[in-house]
Design a protein around this motif. Structure first.
Motif, PDB file in Angstrom:
ATOM      1  N   TYR A  74       0.870  -1.172   0.000  1.00 62.66           N
ATOM      2  CA  TYR A  74       0.000   0.000   0.000  1.00 62.66           C
ATOM      3  C   TYR A  74       0.906   1.220   0.000  1.00 62.66           C
ATOM      4  CZ  TYR A  74      -3.277   3.530   1.641  1.00 62.66           C
ATOM      5  OH  TYR A  74      -4.030   4.666   1.755  1.00 62.66           O
ATOM      6  N   ARG A  75       0.827   2.029  -1.066  1.00 60.01           N
ATOM      7  CA  ARG A  75       1.678   3.214  -1.159  1.00 60.01           C
ATOM      8  C   ARG A  75       0.927   4.452  -0.705  1.00 60.01           C
ATOM      9  NH1 ARG A  75       5.552   3.030  -6.489  1.00 60.01           N
ATOM     10  NH2 ARG A  75       6.282   0.908  -6.172  1.00 60.01           N
ATOM     11  N   VAL A  76       1.639   5.292   0.026  1.00 57.49           N
ATOM     12  CA  VAL A  76       1.046   6.512   0.558  1.00 57.49           C
ATOM     13  C   VAL A  76       2.156   7.559   0.747  1.00 57.49           C
ATOM     14  CG1 VAL A  76       1.270   5.746   2.970  1.00 57.49           C
ATOM     15  CG2 VAL A  76      -0.481   7.409   2.369  1.00 57.49           C
ATOM     16  N   TRP A  77       1.781   8.845   0.594  1.00 59.58           N
ATOM     17  CA  TRP A  77       2.714   9.945   0.868  1.00 59.58           C
ATOM     18  C   TRP A  77       2.520  10.362   2.323  1.00 59.58           C
ATOM     19  CZ3 TRP A  77       6.473  11.716  -2.319  1.00 59.58           C
ATOM     20  CH2 TRP A  77       6.392  11.362  -3.657  1.00 59.58           C
ATOM     21  N   VAL A  78       3.610  10.434   3.082  1.00 60.94           N
ATOM     22  CA  VAL A  78       3.555  10.840   4.483  1.00 60.94           C
ATOM     23  C   VAL A  78       4.527  11.989   4.727  1.00 60.94           C
ATOM     24  CG1 VAL A  78       2.818   8.581   5.342  1.00 60.94           C
ATOM     25  CG2 VAL A  78       5.256   9.102   5.182  1.00 60.94           C
ATOM     26  N   ARG A  79       4.289  12.728   5.791  1.00 61.82           N
ATOM     27  CA  ARG A  79       5.150  13.866   6.142  1.00 61.82           C
ATOM     28  C   ARG A  79       6.396  13.375   6.859  1.00 61.82           C
ATOM     29  NH1 ARG A  79       3.907  18.381   4.458  1.00 61.82           N
ATOM     30  NH2 ARG A  79       1.776  18.833   3.934  1.00 61.82           N
ATOM     31  N   ALA A  80       7.515  13.992   6.506  1.00 56.51           N
ATOM     32  CA  ALA A  80       8.776  13.694   7.188  1.00 56.51           C
ATOM     33  C   ALA A  80       9.204  14.958   7.928  1.00 56.51           C
ATOM     34  CB  ALA A  80       9.837  13.299   6.175  1.00 56.51           C
ATOM     35  N   PRO A  81       9.700  14.877   9.101  1.00 60.36           N
ATOM     36  CA  PRO A  81      10.018  13.685   9.898  1.00 60.36           C
ATOM     37  C   PRO A  81       8.909  13.259  10.846  1.00 60.36           C
ATOM     38  CG  PRO A  81      10.959  15.584  10.969  1.00 60.36           C
ATOM     39  CD  PRO A  81      10.241  16.088   9.727  1.00 60.36           C
ATOM     40  N   GLN A  82       7.713  13.860  10.751  1.00 62.19           N
ATOM     41  CA  GLN A  82       6.642  13.533  11.692  1.00 62.19           C
ATOM     42  C   GLN A  82       6.239  12.064  11.658  1.00 62.19           C
ATOM     43  OE1 GLN A  82       6.709  16.019   9.509  1.00 62.19           O
ATOM     44  NE2 GLN A  82       5.526  17.795  10.160  1.00 62.19           N
ATOM     45  N   HIS A  83       6.216  11.435  10.476  1.00 58.16           N
ATOM     46  CA  HIS A  83       5.691  10.085  10.355  1.00 58.16           C
ATOM     47  C   HIS A  83       6.712   9.041   9.929  1.00 58.16           C
ATOM     48  CE1 HIS A  83       2.063  12.702   9.687  1.00 58.16           C
ATOM     49  NE2 HIS A  83       1.757  12.029  10.759  1.00 58.16           N
ATOM     50  N   VAL A  84       7.920   9.446   9.614  1.00 55.19           N
ATOM     51  CA  VAL A  84       8.940   8.478   9.205  1.00 55.19           C
ATOM     52  C   VAL A  84      10.276   8.827   9.842  1.00 55.19           C
ATOM     53  CG1 VAL A  84       7.910   7.878   6.978  1.00 55.19           C
ATOM     54  CG2 VAL A  84       9.483   9.785   7.117  1.00 55.19           C
ATOM     55  N   ARG A  85      11.107   7.806   9.960  1.00 57.80           N
ATOM     56  CA  ARG A  85      12.481   8.031  10.399  1.00 57.80           C
ATOM     57  C   ARG A  85      13.369   7.054   9.639  1.00 57.80           C
ATOM     58  NH1 ARG A  85      14.856   4.388  13.484  1.00 57.80           N
ATOM     59  NH2 ARG A  85      13.601   2.823  14.547  1.00 57.80           N
ATOM     60  N   PRO A  86      14.606   7.453   9.363  1.00 54.89           N
ATOM     61  CA  PRO A  86      15.499   6.546   8.624  1.00 54.89           C
ATOM     62  C   PRO A  86      15.950   5.382   9.500  1.00 54.89           C
ATOM     63  CG  PRO A  86      16.643   8.552   9.251  1.00 54.89           C
ATOM     64  CD  PRO A  86      15.217   8.731   9.672  1.00 54.89           C
ATOM     65  N   LEU A  87      16.275   4.286   8.848  1.00 56.30           N
ATOM     66  CA  LEU A  87      16.844   3.142   9.551  1.00 56.30           C
ATOM     67  C   LEU A  87      18.354   3.320   9.619  1.00 56.30           C
ATOM     68  CD1 LEU A  87      14.851   0.224   7.899  1.00 56.30           C
ATOM     69  CD2 LEU A  87      14.518   1.218  10.161  1.00 56.30           C
ATOM     70  N   ASP A  88      18.935   2.965  10.733  1.00 56.92           N
ATOM     71  CA  ASP A  88      20.385   3.067  10.891  1.00 56.92           C
ATOM     72  C   ASP A  88      21.086   2.153   9.895  1.00 56.92           C
ATOM     73  OD1 ASP A  88      20.051   4.818  13.021  1.00 56.92           O
ATOM     74  OD2 ASP A  88      20.057   3.201  14.517  1.00 56.92           O
ATOM     75  N   GLY A  89      22.139   2.670   9.287  1.00 60.59           N
ATOM     76  CA  GLY A  89      22.963   1.885   8.389  1.00 60.59           C
ATOM     77  C   GLY A  89      22.406   1.695   6.994  1.00 60.59           C
ATOM     78  N   VAL A  90      21.313   2.360   6.652  1.00 53.48           N
ATOM     79  CA  VAL A  90      20.722   2.227   5.321  1.00 53.48           C
ATOM     80  C   VAL A  90      21.050   3.476   4.507  1.00 53.48           C
ATOM     81  CG1 VAL A  90      18.568   1.978   4.024  1.00 53.48           C
ATOM     82  CG2 VAL A  90      18.851   0.788   6.203  1.00 53.48           C
ATOM     83  N   SER A  91      21.521   3.282   3.287  1.00 52.73           N
ATOM     84  CA  SER A  91      21.845   4.400   2.402  1.00 52.73           C
ATOM     85  C   SER A  91      20.598   4.813   1.627  1.00 52.73           C
ATOM     86  CB  SER A  91      22.936   3.983   1.414  1.00 52.73           C
ATOM     87  OG  SER A  91      23.099   4.985   0.441  1.00 52.73           O
ATOM     88  N   TYR A  92      20.350   6.125   1.584  1.00 55.86           N
ATOM     89  CA  TYR A  92      19.204   6.658   0.855  1.00 55.86           C
ATOM     90  C   TYR A  92      19.655   7.493  -0.342  1.00 55.86           C
ATOM     91  CZ  TYR A  92      16.772   5.074   4.970  1.00 55.86           C
ATOM     92  OH  TYR A  92      16.275   4.286   5.969  1.00 55.86           O
ATOM     93  N   ASP A  93      20.890   7.332  -0.746  1.00 57.79           N
ATOM     94  CA  ASP A  93      21.464   8.131  -1.832  1.00 57.79           C
ATOM     95  C   ASP A  93      20.763   7.911  -3.170  1.00 57.79           C
ATOM     96  OD1 ASP A  93      23.250   9.102   0.008  1.00 57.79           O
ATOM     97  OD2 ASP A  93      24.886   7.770  -0.607  1.00 57.79           O
ATOM     98  N   ASP A  94      20.229   6.714  -3.409  1.00 57.72           N
ATOM     99  CA  ASP A  94      19.623   6.405  -4.701  1.00 57.72           C
ATOM    100  C   ASP A  94      18.116   6.639  -4.758  1.00 57.72           C
ATOM    101  OD1 ASP A  94      22.085   5.673  -5.698  1.00 57.72           O
ATOM    102  OD2 ASP A  94      21.840   3.565  -5.153  1.00 57.72           O
ATOM    103  N   VAL A  95      17.525   7.142  -3.673  1.00 62.48           N
ATOM    104  CA  VAL A  95      16.082   7.396  -3.668  1.00 62.48           C
ATOM    105  C   VAL A  95      15.813   8.650  -4.501  1.00 62.48           C
ATOM    106  CG1 VAL A  95      14.093   7.983  -2.224  1.00 62.48           C
ATOM    107  CG2 VAL A  95      15.785   6.318  -1.415  1.00 62.48           C
ATOM    108  N   PRO A  96      14.887   8.588  -5.464  1.00 60.57           N
ATOM    109  CA  PRO A  96      14.580   9.771  -6.277  1.00 60.57           C
ATOM    110  C   PRO A  96      14.050  10.918  -5.412  1.00 60.57           C
ATOM    111  CG  PRO A  96      13.511   7.807  -7.177  1.00 60.57           C
ATOM    112  CD  PRO A  96      14.102   7.427  -5.863  1.00 60.57           C
ATOM    113  N   VAL A  97      14.549  12.123  -5.688  1.00 62.92           N
ATOM    114  CA  VAL A  97      14.155  13.306  -4.933  1.00 62.92           C
ATOM    115  C   VAL A  97      13.599  14.334  -5.912  1.00 62.92           C
ATOM    116  CG1 VAL A  97      14.928  15.163  -3.419  1.00 62.92           C
ATOM    117  CG2 VAL A  97      15.971  12.895  -3.233  1.00 62.92           C
ATOM    118  N   GLU A  98      12.422  14.859  -5.584  1.00 67.87           N
ATOM    119  CA  GLU A  98      11.786  15.885  -6.411  1.00 67.87           C
ATOM    120  C   GLU A  98      11.836  17.201  -5.633  1.00 67.87           C
ATOM    121  OE1 GLU A  98       7.269  16.682  -7.872  1.00 67.87           O
ATOM    122  OE2 GLU A  98       7.982  14.609  -7.940  1.00 67.87           O
ATOM    123  N   TYR A  99      12.646  18.146  -6.140  1.00 69.16           N
ATOM    124  CA  TYR A  99      12.795  19.435  -5.474  1.00 69.16           C
ATOM    125  C   TYR A  99      11.829  20.454  -6.059  1.00 69.16           C
ATOM    126  CZ  TYR A  99      17.176  17.643  -3.595  1.00 69.16           C
ATOM    127  OH  TYR A  99      18.110  16.897  -2.935  1.00 69.16           O
TER     128      TYR A  99
END
Length: 189
Positions: A74-99
């Protein structure tokens, strides 16, 4: 469950059929309102005017053919950082970012522009052509009134009994056009 720090993109587990996420995704911990956390798949990040939105895929199940149950997402858009936090040791460099588009020089200097157009608030009582011309975003403007073009607003404003709202700037914007730009300068009225 948190994945080992050695994998840049931890495997996604779904009912005994492990699959690898695409190289452009990572996992994030999603915080539930009741303080529960679920590891979710991070698909994209989008900059908003008031912060960041993250598109996450939550693990779910759906009915399959017959009486089977199969993994789903189930895909959904959520607010950061209120609803999500990164996992330790996981790289997010390749996640697409829309500025967001950077503001133009005009927007930086003058600020946000108001919507264009004017509206007419007709005054009660007898007689034709009584009312007030407002900017469309004026709090005193009537809701649902048709938007007037510059030419139509100027035509309406020239009628006796019409006035231009001074609260929203309709008077400051339209008066010089009606009376001429050079009037009122050098002490002239």
């Amino acid at each position: 469950m948190q994945q080992p720090a050695t994998e840049p993109h931890p495997p996604r587990t779904s009912l005994g059929r492990p699959t690898k996420p695409s190289p452009a995704t990572s996992h994030h911990s999603l915080t539930h309102p009741r303080k529960q956390e679920v590891v979710a798949h991070l698909w994209a990040k989008r900059q908003a005017h008031d912060g960041w939105l993250y598109e996450v895929g939550l693990p779910a199940y759906r009915n399959g053919p017959g009486d089977t149950v199969e993994p789903a997402e189930y895909r959904v858009w959520v607010r950061a950082p209120q609803h999500v936090r990164p996992l330790d040791g996981v790289s997010y460099d390749d996640v697409p970012v829309e500025y967001l588009e950077p503001p133009s020089v005009v927007e930086r200097e003058l600020g946000p522009r108001r919507p264009s157009g004017w509206v007419l608030a007709k005054a009660g009582g007898r007689g034709p052509g009584r009312g007030t011309v407002h900017a469309v975003d004026c709090p005193e403007a009537p809701a649902g009134a048709p938007v007037l073009t510059l030419e139509h607003a100027l035509d309406v404003a020239q009628h006796p009994g019409m006035r231009l709202c001074s609260l929203c700037g309709a008077a400051a914007e339209l008066d010089p056009v009606l009376k001429g730009f050079d009037r009122g300068f050098d002490g002239e009225d």
